[in-house]
Design a protein around this motif. Structure first.
Motif: not given
Length: 334
Positions: A15-33
């Motif tokens: 999560s960030d100050d906007t919402g919840l990232f949909e996808h991750a590679r292993h445990a790292i958020p994939r922000r571009r998605h």
């Protein structure tokens, strides 16, 4: 944080100050998605359910509610996909994301961790409750939110109408005892259909409707239990009269089953439904077709699926929320 309890560690990471990232590679958020209303709504469900939330969980609930308020238009519909550039990629409508948004809003209105969250969530829910969707599962998810509102305030007539319409959208199960389901194919979040029928019957005082939903759920649990372990319908689904596959199993199926069994247990007091919740918990802890844990004890993230080679090690929002939701039920049983 105990290594045996996932908590909200990975949800905070996603999560960030906007919402919840949909996808991750292993445990790292994939922000571009980017983000989607579907997952943010599920995030609002679990943060609102938490009985004694830490301040960071309250902040998540506030963030997710703000996202849903921004996603909703003046008619009560919702947009679904927001890019990391904060631009919407679609128009507002009443797809599944409308239903899940209503589920999140209804849960927050009933159980939100702060009065201002409950008030704003009820406002958005009431606007959304003026809409209906042609998609049965969207209606089902919205109905689950309506049930939450009615448990907190039985006088909410808009919620009562929405819940009744959701149960109607499910349809009537076939009379064939080998397939007592209202559709010829099982797809995703199947147990939610049985749950909303049970809730509609219970809150509407219709015992025959409760019995119908319980029969649906009993069959669903039976066909997804092998040697006292869950083996849920895979992402490809299962059609009547066709051989059933066993991979890739999705955590959302297990979480939906846990939700439905928890509701059935609360309505009936029958201990067999408690057993259904415990089997869902056990699936995440390794009592599954591959005998592997379905979550990362170091990160607190849920794995994205159970394949024939073991877990998909990516830890996206949907799977992590399914894990948290199921473990919340486990906590109520301890």
């Amino acid at each position: 944080m105990s290594p045996g309890v996932p908590g909200f560690r990975h949800l905070v990471r996603l999560s960030d100050d906007t919402g919840l990232f949909e996808h991750a590679r292993h445990a790292i958020p994939r922000r571009r998605h980017g983000y989607c209303t579907d997952d943010v709504a599920r995030g609002l469900v679990v943060t609102s359910r938490e009985p004694s939330p830490a301040p960071e969980v309250v902040r998540l609930a506030e963030c997710y509610l703000a996202f849903l308020s921004h996603a909703q238009d003046a008619t009560g519909s919702f947009r679904n996909r927001l890019g990391h550039d904060r631009r919407w990629a679609d128009a507002a409508s009443t797809g599944d994301w409308w239903g899940r948004a209503m589920w999140g809003l209804g849960t927050a209105a009933a159980r939100g961790p702060a009065s201002w969250i409950r008030q704003e969530a009820l406002h958005a829910f009431t606007l959304g409750a003026t809409r209906r969707s042609p998609h049965p599962r969207a209606m089902v998810f919205a109905g689950l939110g309506a049930a939450e509102v009615l448990r907190a305030d039985p006088g909410r007539t808009a919620a009562a109408r929405l819940l009744a319409d959701a149960a109607t959208a499910v349809g009537v199960p076939a009379e064939d005892p080998r397939w007592p389901w209202p559709q010829s194919r099982l797809t995703y979040a199947n147990a939610a259909l049985a749950e909303v029928v049970i809730a509609a019957g219970d809150l509407g005082g219709d015992r025959s409707l409760v019995s119908r939903g319980l029969r649906m759920l009993e069959w669903l649990v039976d066909i997804q239990t092998v040697d006292k372990r869950l083996s849920v319908v895979p992402v490809a689904g299962w059609r009547q009269h066709i051989a059933r596959g066993h991979h890739d199993q999705q955590p959302i199926e297990v979480a939906a089953l846990a939700d439905a069994c928890a509701t059935a247990s609360a309505v009936t007091g029958d201990p067999r439904w408690r057993e259904g919740v415990l089997r869902a918990v056990a699936w995440f802890d390794g009592a599954n077709d591959q005998d592997v844990p379905m979550w990362d004890h170091e990160t607190g993230g849920g794995y994205d699926g159970l394949t024939d080679h073991g877990p998909n090690l990516n830890q996206g929002a949907e799977s992590t929320l399914a894990l948290i939701s199921t473990m919340q039920h486990a906590a109520t049983l301890s």
